[in-house]
Motif scaffolding. Structure first.
Motif, PDB file in Angstrom:
ATOM      1  N   CYS A 376       2.489  11.022  67.070  1.00  5.03           N
ATOM      2  CA  CYS A 376       3.814  11.633  67.025  1.00  5.03           C
ATOM      3  C   CYS A 376       4.351  11.850  68.436  1.00  5.03           C
ATOM      4  CB  CYS A 376       3.735  12.971  66.279  1.00  5.03           C
ATOM      5  SG  CYS A 376       5.312  13.832  66.099  1.00  5.03           S
ATOM      6  N   ILE A 377       5.684  11.746  68.577  1.00  6.51           N
ATOM      7  CA  ILE A 377       6.350  12.057  69.844  1.00  6.51           C
ATOM      8  C   ILE A 377       7.475  13.030  69.537  1.00  6.51           C
ATOM      9  CG2 ILE A 377       7.669  11.162  71.792  1.00  6.51           C
ATOM     10  CD1 ILE A 377       6.195   8.508  71.423  1.00  6.51           C
ATOM     11  N   ILE A 378       7.473  14.161  70.219  1.00  6.11           N
ATOM     12  CA  ILE A 378       8.443  15.233  69.963  1.00  6.11           C
ATOM     13  C   ILE A 378       9.299  15.437  71.208  1.00  6.11           C
ATOM     14  CG2 ILE A 378       8.743  17.661  69.340  1.00  6.11           C
ATOM     15  CD1 ILE A 378       5.840  17.508  68.183  1.00  6.11           C
ATOM     16  N   GLY A 379      10.590  15.276  71.064  1.00  4.33           N
ATOM     17  CA  GLY A 379      11.510  15.546  72.169  1.00  4.33           C
ATOM     18  C   GLY A 379      11.940  17.001  72.152  1.00  4.33           C
ATOM     19  N   LEU A 380      11.745  17.723  73.266  1.00  8.30           N
ATOM     20  CA  LEU A 380      12.062  19.146  73.353  1.00  8.30           C
ATOM     21  C   LEU A 380      13.428  19.378  73.995  1.00  8.30           C
ATOM     22  CD1 LEU A 380       8.606  20.476  74.595  1.00  8.30           C
ATOM     23  CD2 LEU A 380       9.478  20.496  72.246  1.00  8.30           C
ATOM     24  N   GLY A 381      13.965  20.556  73.772  1.00 11.94           N
ATOM     25  CA  GLY A 381      15.251  20.917  74.345  1.00 11.94           C
ATOM     26  C   GLY A 381      15.165  21.231  75.824  1.00 11.94           C
ATOM     27  N   ALA A 382      16.321  21.447  76.423  1.00 16.21           N
ATOM     28  CA  ALA A 382      16.410  21.705  77.865  1.00 16.21           C
ATOM     29  C   ALA A 382      16.026  23.144  78.203  1.00 16.21           C
ATOM     30  CB  ALA A 382      17.825  21.416  78.347  1.00 16.21           C
ATOM     31  N   ASN A 383      15.744  23.360  79.473  1.00 16.39           N
ATOM     32  CA  ASN A 383      15.533  24.692  80.059  1.00 16.39           C
ATOM     33  C   ASN A 383      14.298  25.428  79.540  1.00 16.39           C
ATOM     34  OD1 ASN A 383      18.065  24.899  81.694  1.00 16.39           O
ATOM     35  ND2 ASN A 383      18.991  24.663  79.673  1.00 16.39           N
ATOM     36  N   LEU A 384      13.345  24.686  78.982  1.00 18.18           N
ATOM     37  CA  LEU A 384      12.111  25.332  78.527  1.00 18.18           C
ATOM     38  C   LEU A 384      11.091  25.465  79.650  1.00 18.18           C
ATOM     39  CD1 LEU A 384      11.737  23.686  75.011  1.00 18.18           C
ATOM     40  CD2 LEU A 384      11.963  26.133  75.464  1.00 18.18           C
ATOM     41  N   PHE A 385      11.449  24.986  80.838  1.00 17.54           N
ATOM     42  CA  PHE A 385      10.541  25.048  81.980  1.00 17.54           C
ATOM     43  C   PHE A 385      11.222  25.773  83.131  1.00 17.54           C
ATOM     44  CE2 PHE A 385       9.484  21.519  79.320  1.00 17.54           C
ATOM     45  CZ  PHE A 385       8.122  21.685  79.138  1.00 17.54           C
ATOM     46  N   TYR A 386      10.442  26.530  83.870  1.00 21.74           N
ATOM     47  CA  TYR A 386      11.011  27.388  84.895  1.00 21.74           C
ATOM     48  C   TYR A 386      11.797  26.610  85.935  1.00 21.74           C
ATOM     49  CZ  TYR A 386       9.042  31.650  83.172  1.00 21.74           C
ATOM     50  OH  TYR A 386       8.789  32.738  82.393  1.00 21.74           O
ATOM     51  N   ASN A 387      13.042  27.104  86.168  1.00 22.97           N
ATOM     52  CA  ASN A 387      13.919  26.540  87.186  1.00 22.97           C
ATOM     53  C   ASN A 387      14.133  25.040  87.037  1.00 22.97           C
ATOM     54  OD1 ASN A 387      14.566  28.845  89.073  1.00 22.97           O
ATOM     55  ND2 ASN A 387      12.326  28.970  88.992  1.00 22.97           N
ATOM     56  N   SER A 388      14.117  24.568  85.809  1.00 22.12           N
ATOM     57  CA  SER A 388      14.348  23.148  85.585  1.00 22.12           C
ATOM     58  C   SER A 388      15.070  22.958  84.255  1.00 22.12           C
ATOM     59  CB  SER A 388      13.034  22.369  85.571  1.00 22.12           C
ATOM     60  OG  SER A 388      13.273  21.021  85.223  1.00 22.12           O
ATOM     61  N   PRO A 389      16.182  22.209  84.247  1.00 33.08           N
ATOM     62  CA  PRO A 389      16.891  21.948  83.003  1.00 33.08           C
ATOM     63  C   PRO A 389      16.331  20.753  82.248  1.00 33.08           C
ATOM     64  CG  PRO A 389      18.097  20.962  84.808  1.00 33.08           C
ATOM     65  CD  PRO A 389      16.884  21.638  85.418  1.00 33.08           C
ATOM     66  N   MET A 390      15.263  20.152  82.760  1.00 29.90           N
ATOM     67  CA  MET A 390      14.775  18.897  82.193  1.00 29.90           C
ATOM     68  C   MET A 390      14.330  19.068  80.741  1.00 29.90           C
ATOM     69  SD  MET A 390      10.945  18.184  83.552  1.00 29.90           S
ATOM     70  CE  MET A 390       9.563  18.985  82.754  1.00 29.90           C
ATOM     71  N   GLU A 391      14.396  17.963  80.018  1.00 30.70           N
ATOM     72  CA  GLU A 391      13.916  17.909  78.647  1.00 30.70           C
ATOM     73  C   GLU A 391      12.598  17.133  78.640  1.00 30.70           C
ATOM     74  OE1 GLU A 391      16.969  16.155  76.321  1.00 30.70           O
ATOM     75  OE2 GLU A 391      18.407  17.770  76.682  1.00 30.70           O
ATOM     76  N   ALA A 392      11.528  17.796  78.288  1.00 31.97           N
ATOM     77  CA  ALA A 392      10.209  17.151  78.247  1.00 31.97           C
ATOM     78  C   ALA A 392       9.904  16.700  76.826  1.00 31.97           C
ATOM     79  CB  ALA A 392       9.138  18.105  78.738  1.00 31.97           C
ATOM     80  N   CYS A 393       8.804  16.013  76.668  1.00 30.28           N
ATOM     81  CA  CYS A 393       8.361  15.594  75.340  1.00 30.28           C
ATOM     82  C   CYS A 393       6.884  15.928  75.169  1.00 30.28           C
ATOM     83  CB  CYS A 393       8.594  14.096  75.136  1.00 30.28           C
ATOM     84  SG  CYS A 393       7.625  13.024  76.222  1.00 30.28           S
ATOM     85  N   ILE A 394       6.482  16.068  73.924  1.00 25.84           N
ATOM     86  CA  ILE A 394       5.066  16.255  73.595  1.00 25.84           C
ATOM     87  C   ILE A 394       4.590  14.980  72.905  1.00 25.84           C
ATOM     88  CG2 ILE A 394       3.356  17.601  72.328  1.00 25.84           C
ATOM     89  CD1 ILE A 394       5.317  19.927  72.311  1.00 25.84           C
ATOM     90  N   ILE A 395       3.516  14.403  73.425  1.00 24.11           N
ATOM     91  CA  ILE A 395       2.922  13.219  72.794  1.00 24.11           C
ATOM     92  C   ILE A 395       1.626  13.646  72.111  1.00 24.11           C
ATOM     93  CG2 ILE A 395       2.011  10.897  73.145  1.00 24.11           C
ATOM     94  CD1 ILE A 395       3.805  10.597  75.539  1.00 24.11           C
ATOM     95  N   ILE A 396       1.568  13.395  70.802  1.00 21.12           N
ATOM     96  CA  ILE A 396       0.387  13.738  70.012  1.00 21.12           C
ATOM     97  C   ILE A 396      -0.399  12.458  69.747  1.00 21.12           C
ATOM     98  CG2 ILE A 396      -0.463  14.890  67.936  1.00 21.12           C
ATOM     99  CD1 ILE A 396       1.401  16.626  69.630  1.00 21.12           C
ATOM    100  N   CYS A 397      -1.680  12.470  70.096  1.00 17.99           N
ATOM    101  CA  CYS A 397      -2.550  11.311  69.844  1.00 17.99           C
ATOM    102  C   CYS A 397      -3.777  11.759  69.060  1.00 17.99           C
ATOM    103  CB  CYS A 397      -2.985  10.653  71.150  1.00 17.99           C
ATOM    104  SG  CYS A 397      -1.637   9.932  72.112  1.00 17.99           S
ATOM    105  N   ARG A 398      -4.355  10.813  68.331  1.00 20.82           N
ATOM    106  CA  ARG A 398      -5.548  11.111  67.531  1.00 20.82           C
ATOM    107  C   ARG A 398      -6.434   9.878  67.510  1.00 20.82           C
ATOM    108  NH1 ARG A 398      -6.427  15.208  63.600  1.00 20.82           N
ATOM    109  NH2 ARG A 398      -4.268  15.860  63.946  1.00 20.82           N
ATOM    110  N   LYS A 399      -7.720  10.065  67.762  1.00 24.68           N
ATOM    111  CA  LYS A 399      -8.649   8.943  67.790  1.00 24.68           C
ATOM    112  C   LYS A 399      -8.890   8.368  66.390  1.00 24.68           C
ATOM    113  CE  LYS A 399     -10.039   7.767  71.933  1.00 24.68           C
ATOM    114  NZ  LYS A 399     -11.374   7.998  72.477  1.00 24.68           N
ATOM    115  N   ASN A 400      -8.950   9.240  65.399  1.00 27.73           N
ATOM    116  CA  ASN A 400      -9.240   8.800  64.034  1.00 27.73           C
ATOM    117  C   ASN A 400      -8.091   9.238  63.131  1.00 27.73           C
ATOM    118  OD1 ASN A 400     -10.577   7.792  61.809  1.00 27.73           O
ATOM    119  ND2 ASN A 400     -11.888   9.592  61.568  1.00 27.73           N
ATOM    120  N   LYS A 401      -6.999   8.500  63.175  1.00 21.68           N
ATOM    121  CA  LYS A 401      -5.800   8.875  62.433  1.00 21.68           C
ATOM    122  C   LYS A 401      -6.044   8.806  60.923  1.00 21.68           C
ATOM    123  CE  LYS A 401      -1.904   7.034  64.058  1.00 21.68           C
ATOM    124  NZ  LYS A 401      -0.963   6.060  64.693  1.00 21.68           N
TER     125      LYS A 401
END
Length: 510
Positions: A376-401
């Motif tokens: 799974c790849i999750i796109g996050l909203g802006a301003n969730l990180f200190y002093n940065s408006p950037m939008e980060a993402c969470i990448i979920i990986c699993r060895k044995n899906k």
């Protein structure tokens, strides 16, 4: 053996709000004396010193009640943390001159009296170096006696024993202080603090279980590790048997992580100070140690790293290929994937969106998709990180899906799942629940989530940009910023643009 100064069970509990107010009040004594970024170098060691002294007193007093002084003296030798003669909080408090030097002597004595224990080839616990750098305490121009004495007296007003301040409350107060330091320190914050609501989301997705191992290769202050344990506590599941591992390149920050785990009641942990890419701390023979749960917020796109060594990595971490010199993101990514257990291993990693589509990493990304590790790849909203408006993402990986997830990737566009209040952005419980439901069901939801085949991604040149798979037009909202927020975001984005331009020039000129 130190003699406990009070033979009594402690006073009434301290409320969490009172604890927070007291800790931040103590920190503000340093305003004008040192930069805000340096507060943590002094306040965290004092907090930890006071806590272990009060807990020692509490336990010693209980031993006295059980069997008298001689019995207490023998039992004190078996405590989790031992305080040698002359190294108790009250011993330092009684000093009026060269207080910093006396404090350092107590720190060193405690560290030496509490070595770690080797278990299965790793050092568990232990206080070696836990109080961090000590030079600042003896610099009277920076920390004169009266400032240190005032801080000591501030802390002496409160009883920090387990009865007065249980481990969960102490942990919350400690996390609060980390967040306050991040607010006050500005751009230095992200090296040791990740938005805790984002970490809660990561823990909810990974669902750590009793008895599993949890690893963070760039652990900062240990907040991600603590949140995984909080997940188990909140579910009413046993968490004491969980084995916790972390590595952090910054010496002070790694000390803060160890204090954080101790103050949260965790004893079975290994936190190592070192460069994860250059010298991974957790190995078994010629391979990296494998973990059930890995979560991380690696430093983004670092340029100063040993690419040549990674190209010939003896731990086999370059199985997707060698990342470009200007961006080490996929070096950390491959380290994490190589650290996952073949049967139970899963990970959640915070990354900048660039890892999803940058041209120079296309070959690595293609091999990653072909390996069918991404869940799974999750796109996050802006301003969730200190002093940065950037939008980060969470990448979920699993060895044995699981079977239904094999050969597929779920994309979630959660850019609007965020609340901003009082210049702070965070995820609410409803946002976390919505994202977790989309992740677990893999349902297609208009403008929010879609599950696609790996083949489709490969047809798109292995481009993992969320907007290719989930429409974002209808989901867009107009955000209203204050003038100050608008100026700050413009300054940060302007700086980011120049950094990207520098990166482009470096690629053109080799």
């Amino acid at each position: 053996m130190a003699e406990a100064k009070k033979y009594r069970i402690k006073d009434e509990p301290i409320s969490l709000d009172e604890m927070k107010q007291f800790l931040w009040g103590a920190a503000t004594r340093l305003r004008g004396q040192i930069d805000a970024a340096g507060y943590k170098e002094y306040i965290f060691p004092l907090l930890f010193f006071k806590r272990i002294s009060d807990v020692y007193d509490e336990q010693y007093a209980e031993f006295v009640c059980e069997g008298g002084e001689e019995y207490a003296g023998m039992q004190a030798q078996e405590l989790v943390i031992r305080i040698p003669d002359g190294a108790h909080w009250n011993d330092v408090r009684s000093v009026t001159e060269n207080v910093g030097q006396r404090l350092v002597e107590a720190f060193i004595a405690i560290e030496q009296a509490n070595p770690g224990v080797e278990v299965d080839g790793r050092v568990v616990g232990g206080l070696d170096g836990i109080f961090g750098p000590k030079d600042g305490w003896t610099n009277k121009a920076k920390m004169p006696d009266q400032i240190i004495t005032s801080l000591i007296e501030d802390f002496s007003r409160y009883d920090l024993s387990l009865v007065s301040c249980p481990a969960d409350e102490m942990g919350q107060a400690y996390e609060y202080l980390i967040g306050k330091f991040a607010d006050d320190a500005g751009n230095t914050a992200q090296e040791f603090y990740t938005n805790r609501t984002v970490v809660t989301l990561m823990a909810e997705i990974l669902q750590p279980q009793p008895g599993e191992s949890i690893y963070d290769p760039t652990c900062g202050s240990g907040g991600m590790l603590v949140k995984c344990l909080d997940y188990l506590r909140a579910k009413g599941l046993p968490w004491q048997g969980v084995k916790v591992f972390g590595q952090e390149i910054n010496a002070l920050t790694s000390s803060i992580a160890r204090m954080n785990l101790y103050l949260n009641g965790v004893e079975d942990f290994s936190i190592v100070c070192g460069d994860t890419l250059e010298r991974p701390a957790f190995v078994e023979g010629s391979q990296l140690r494998k973990f059930d749960v890995v979560l991380a917020n690696p430093p983004y796109s670092i340029k100063q790293w040993d690419r040549e060594a990674f190209m010939h990595d003896k731990w086999g971490r370059n199985f997707l290929g060698t990342p470009p010199q200007g961006r080490a993101d996929y070096a950390f990514f491959q380290h994490i994937l190589a650290s996952m257990d073949a049967k139970t291993g899963r990970c959640a990693i915070l990354f900048p969106h660039g890892v999803l589509f940058r041209k120079e990493e296309e070959v690595l990304r293609r091999k990653l998709v072909e390996s069918d590790l991404i869940e799974c790849i999750i796109g996050l909203g802006a301003n969730l990180f200190y002093n940065s408006p950037m939008e980060a993402c969470i990448i979920i990986c699993r060895k044995n899906k699981p079977q239904k997830a094999k050969g597929r990737i779920t994309f979630i566009n959660a850019v609007n799942e965020v609340v901003r209040k009082n210049a702070e952005s965070y995820l609410e419980e409803k946002h976390i629940a919505k994202i977790c439901k989309a992740y677990s069901t893999q349902n297609n939801i208009d403008n929010f989530s879609r599950t696609v085949s790996n083949e489709l991604v490969l047809e798109n040149s292995a481009n993992l940009n969320i907007s290719l798979y989930v429409s974002t037009v209808a989901a867009m909202k107009i955000s209203v910023l204050s003038v100050d927020d608008g100026i700050k975001q413009w300054q940060i984005r302007n700086k980011q643009m120049y950094n990207e331009f520098d990166n482009l020039l470096s690629l053109i000129h080799g």
